[in-house]
Motif scaffolding. Structure first.
Motif, PDB file in Angstrom:
ATOM      1  N   ASP A   1       1.354  20.862  14.261  1.00 39.27           N
ATOM      2  CA  ASP A   1       0.989  20.323  12.946  1.00 39.27           C
ATOM      3  C   ASP A   1      -0.479  20.580  12.616  1.00 39.27           C
ATOM      4  O   ASP A   1      -0.822  20.938  11.491  1.00 39.27           O
ATOM      5  CB  ASP A   1       1.268  18.818  12.895  1.00 39.27           C
ATOM      6  CG  ASP A   1       2.756  18.502  12.860  1.00 39.27           C
ATOM      7  OD1 ASP A   1       3.545  19.426  12.564  1.00 39.27           O
ATOM      8  OD2 ASP A   1       3.121  17.348  13.121  1.00 39.27           O
ATOM      9  N   TYR A   2      -1.358  20.399  13.612  1.00 42.19           N
ATOM     10  CA  TYR A   2      -2.790  20.585  13.394  1.00 42.19           C
ATOM     11  C   TYR A   2      -3.093  22.037  13.019  1.00 42.19           C
ATOM     12  O   TYR A   2      -3.827  22.309  12.059  1.00 42.19           O
ATOM     13  CB  TYR A   2      -3.557  20.196  14.658  1.00 42.19           C
ATOM     14  CG  TYR A   2      -5.068  20.309  14.528  1.00 42.19           C
ATOM     15  CD1 TYR A   2      -5.840  19.186  14.261  1.00 42.19           C
ATOM     16  CD2 TYR A   2      -5.719  21.524  14.691  1.00 42.19           C
ATOM     17  CE1 TYR A   2      -7.226  19.273  14.144  1.00 42.19           C
ATOM     18  CE2 TYR A   2      -7.100  21.632  14.575  1.00 42.19           C
ATOM     19  CZ  TYR A   2      -7.847  20.508  14.302  1.00 42.19           C
ATOM     20  OH  TYR A   2      -9.199  20.613  14.184  1.00 42.19           O
TER      21      TYR A   2
ATOM     22  N   ILE B   1      -1.062  24.439  11.870  1.00 39.45           N
ATOM     23  CA  ILE B   1      -0.490  24.864  10.593  1.00 39.45           C
ATOM     24  C   ILE B   1      -1.283  24.273   9.430  1.00 39.45           C
ATOM     25  O   ILE B   1      -1.559  24.952   8.439  1.00 39.45           O
ATOM     26  CB  ILE B   1       0.999  24.485  10.521  1.00 39.45           C
ATOM     27  CG1 ILE B   1       1.791  25.377  11.486  1.00 39.45           C
ATOM     28  CG2 ILE B   1       1.543  24.641   9.103  1.00 39.45           C
ATOM     29  CD1 ILE B   1       3.231  25.001  11.638  1.00 39.45           C
ATOM     30  N   GLU B   2      -1.683  23.002   9.566  1.00 38.21           N
ATOM     31  CA  GLU B   2      -2.496  22.382   8.507  1.00 38.21           C
ATOM     32  C   GLU B   2      -3.849  23.066   8.393  1.00 38.21           C
ATOM     33  O   GLU B   2      -4.421  23.183   7.311  1.00 38.21           O
ATOM     34  CB  GLU B   2      -2.673  20.893   8.798  1.00 38.21           C
ATOM     35  CG  GLU B   2      -3.421  20.123   7.726  1.00 38.21           C
ATOM     36  CD  GLU B   2      -2.697  20.091   6.391  1.00 38.21           C
ATOM     37  OE1 GLU B   2      -3.389  19.930   5.364  1.00 38.21           O
ATOM     38  OE2 GLU B   2      -1.470  20.239   6.350  1.00 38.21           O
TER      39      GLU B   2
ATOM     40  N   PRO C   1      -3.149  24.914   4.667  1.00 33.61           N
ATOM     41  CA  PRO C   1      -3.285  23.513   4.236  1.00 33.61           C
ATOM     42  C   PRO C   1      -2.194  23.101   3.253  1.00 33.61           C
ATOM     43  O   PRO C   1      -1.908  23.807   2.289  1.00 33.61           O
ATOM     44  CB  PRO C   1      -4.667  23.482   3.570  1.00 33.61           C
ATOM     45  CG  PRO C   1      -5.393  24.657   4.126  1.00 33.61           C
ATOM     46  CD  PRO C   1      -4.354  25.704   4.388  1.00 33.61           C
ATOM     47  N   GLY C   2      -1.583  21.932   3.529  1.00 32.49           N
ATOM     48  CA  GLY C   2      -0.598  21.362   2.632  1.00 32.49           C
ATOM     49  C   GLY C   2       0.754  22.027   2.652  1.00 32.49           C
ATOM     50  O   GLY C   2       1.633  21.676   1.864  1.00 32.49           O
TER      51      GLY C   2
ATOM     52  N   LYS D   1       4.341  23.592   4.676  1.00 35.63           N
ATOM     53  CA  LYS D   1       5.296  23.181   5.700  1.00 35.63           C
ATOM     54  C   LYS D   1       5.901  24.403   6.382  1.00 35.63           C
ATOM     55  O   LYS D   1       6.273  25.359   5.725  1.00 35.63           O
ATOM     56  CB  LYS D   1       6.395  22.338   5.056  1.00 35.63           C
ATOM     57  CG  LYS D   1       7.422  21.814   6.041  1.00 35.63           C
ATOM     58  CD  LYS D   1       8.459  20.973   5.316  1.00 35.63           C
ATOM     59  CE  LYS D   1       9.528  20.484   6.277  1.00 35.63           C
ATOM     60  NZ  LYS D   1      10.547  19.672   5.584  1.00 35.63           N
TER      61      LYS D   1
ATOM     62  N   PRO E   1       4.276  19.031   1.058  1.00 34.39           N
ATOM     63  CA  PRO E   1       3.296  18.664   2.091  1.00 34.39           C
ATOM     64  C   PRO E   1       3.857  18.818   3.490  1.00 34.39           C
ATOM     65  O   PRO E   1       5.061  18.739   3.705  1.00 34.39           O
ATOM     66  CB  PRO E   1       3.003  17.193   1.777  1.00 34.39           C
ATOM     67  CG  PRO E   1       4.227  16.694   1.112  1.00 34.39           C
ATOM     68  CD  PRO E   1       4.795  17.868   0.355  1.00 34.39           C
ATOM     69  N   LEU E   2       2.946  18.993   4.421  1.00 37.53           N
ATOM     70  CA  LEU E   2       3.319  19.078   5.837  1.00 37.53           C
ATOM     71  C   LEU E   2       3.788  17.720   6.307  1.00 37.53           C
ATOM     72  O   LEU E   2       3.127  16.726   6.107  1.00 37.53           O
ATOM     73  CB  LEU E   2       2.101  19.521   6.660  1.00 37.53           C
ATOM     74  CG  LEU E   2       2.282  19.672   8.152  1.00 37.53           C
ATOM     75  CD1 LEU E   2       3.235  20.806   8.433  1.00 37.53           C
ATOM     76  CD2 LEU E   2       0.935  19.913   8.812  1.00 37.53           C
TER      77      LEU E   2
END
Length: 343
Positions: A225-226, A228-229, A233-234, A236, A341-342
């Motif tokens: 998750d970290y 990919i964000e 950013p934002g 999925k 959003p993720l």
């Protein structure tokens, strides 16, 4: 109505995810931290064992009350993130137990759960447990300084740090506190509650290591998750079933052949060359595990690269599906600005 029902279900699942982890890491971990740290400091011995058992249970009880209050706050969306002196005291009293004492206790307990710590290696693991405690104490002081800066309206020292440097800082701490700590919490707290005795020791070893494995999977998902964000950013991650199957095929093999195999190669080859004997066994055990740890870091970085490639392919091939049904290409050139959003 259907949307409200879905949101309720998501919130219930999220509560379960968050607070199942907190129960282990903060309630069991709070008691286990006192129990393990007191032994690593040589404060706990047969004469003082019941004294430290009492205080470990008291600390666990306090964290259980805190745990219940956190559930209430979550359910009612209560914001307790204000930056003030009272909040500083609340936050850092918990942190000194969970992260400083807990950091040392995690190494101390996990090493025993893994059968690495025994009479011959006790002082070796005591050194590393206390060294870890010192590192986390320095981190604790730096976090207090940053919190005090925020109270005064200044930016914390973490602002402006390279994101990948921050990645290593965050997840090195998480590895100790949540993976080793998750297993160590079960191992230590089971002894605090007198559940772990000679006849039940192997059962609790299995339970502790199972929890450690579950928290390791959680650790990998948090890293995913970290990253990919950070790079998208934002957005999925969208992977097909075939891609997920391929990921497990590749990395299940890599885990066995490269991580376990890297450690096993040192262990087996040292014996094959007659370098590993009774008097050198712990030396080679340490070196084998160190190599396994290095290859486990390499393993996680390879997973990161695989997921980033999958994300890039998803962006370039398909675009990102927006909530309003429009598409966005890799450069964000079309449609509305709202992206899924993720999660």
């Amino acid at each position: 109505a259907q949307k409200d029902s879905e949101m309720t279900n998501i919130k219930e699942i999220r509560i379960l995810q968050i607070f199942a982890a907190r129960l282990v890491l903060e309630v069991f971990g709070g008691g286990g931290a006192i129990w393990g740290f007191s032994e690593s400091l040589t404060l706990r011995n047969p004469e003082s064992q019941e004294f430290w058992r009492f205080w470990a249970q008291v600390i666990a009880s306090l964290f259980a009350i805190r745990f219940i209050l956190q559930i209430v706050d979550f359910c009612f969306d209560t914001d307790r993130n204000a930056k003030n002196v009272i909040r500083l005291i609340q936050v850092f009293l918990a942190k000194i137990v969970l992260e400083v004492f807990g950091g040392a206790g995690a190494i101390w307990g996990f090493s025993e759960a893994c059968t690495l710590r025994h009479h011959e290696t006790q002082e070796f693991w005591r050194f590393w447990a206390l060294s870890t405690g010192v590192v986390f104490f320095v981190r604790f002081i730096m976090q207090m300084i940053d919190f005090a800066k925020e109270i005064g309206g200044h930016a914390p020292s973490t602002v402006g740090i390279d994101p990948m440097t921050r990645f290593y800082q965050i997840f090195a701490a998480k590895l100790v506190l949540e993976v080793f700590g998750g297993a160590g919490a079960i191992w230590g707290f089971s002894e605090v509650m007198t559940y772990r005795r000679p006849e039940t020791q192997e059962f609790w070893r299995f339970v502790a290591l199972t929890f450690g494995f579950i928290f390791y999977i959680r650790f990998l998902l948090q890293m995913k998750d970290y990253v990919i964000e950070l790079y998208f950013p934002g957005m999925k991650l969208r992977m097909t079933r075939v891609q997920w199957i391929r990921l497990f095929e590749i990395f299940a093999a890599k885990l066995v052949l490269e991580v376990f195999g890297g450690a096993g190669a040192i262990w087996g080859f040292s014996e094959a060359l007659t370098l590993r004997r009774h008097e050198t066994q712990e030396f080679w055990r340490f070196n084998a595990l160190a190599v396994g740890f290095v290859f486990s870091i390499r393993f996680t970085l390879q997973i990161k690269d695989y997921l980033l490639e999958a994300m890039e392919k998803s962006v370039s091939d398909d675009g990102l599906q927006r909530k309003d049904g429009s598409e966005k290409d890799a450069y964000g050139s079309t449609g509305s600005t709202e992206v899924t959003p993720l999660v």
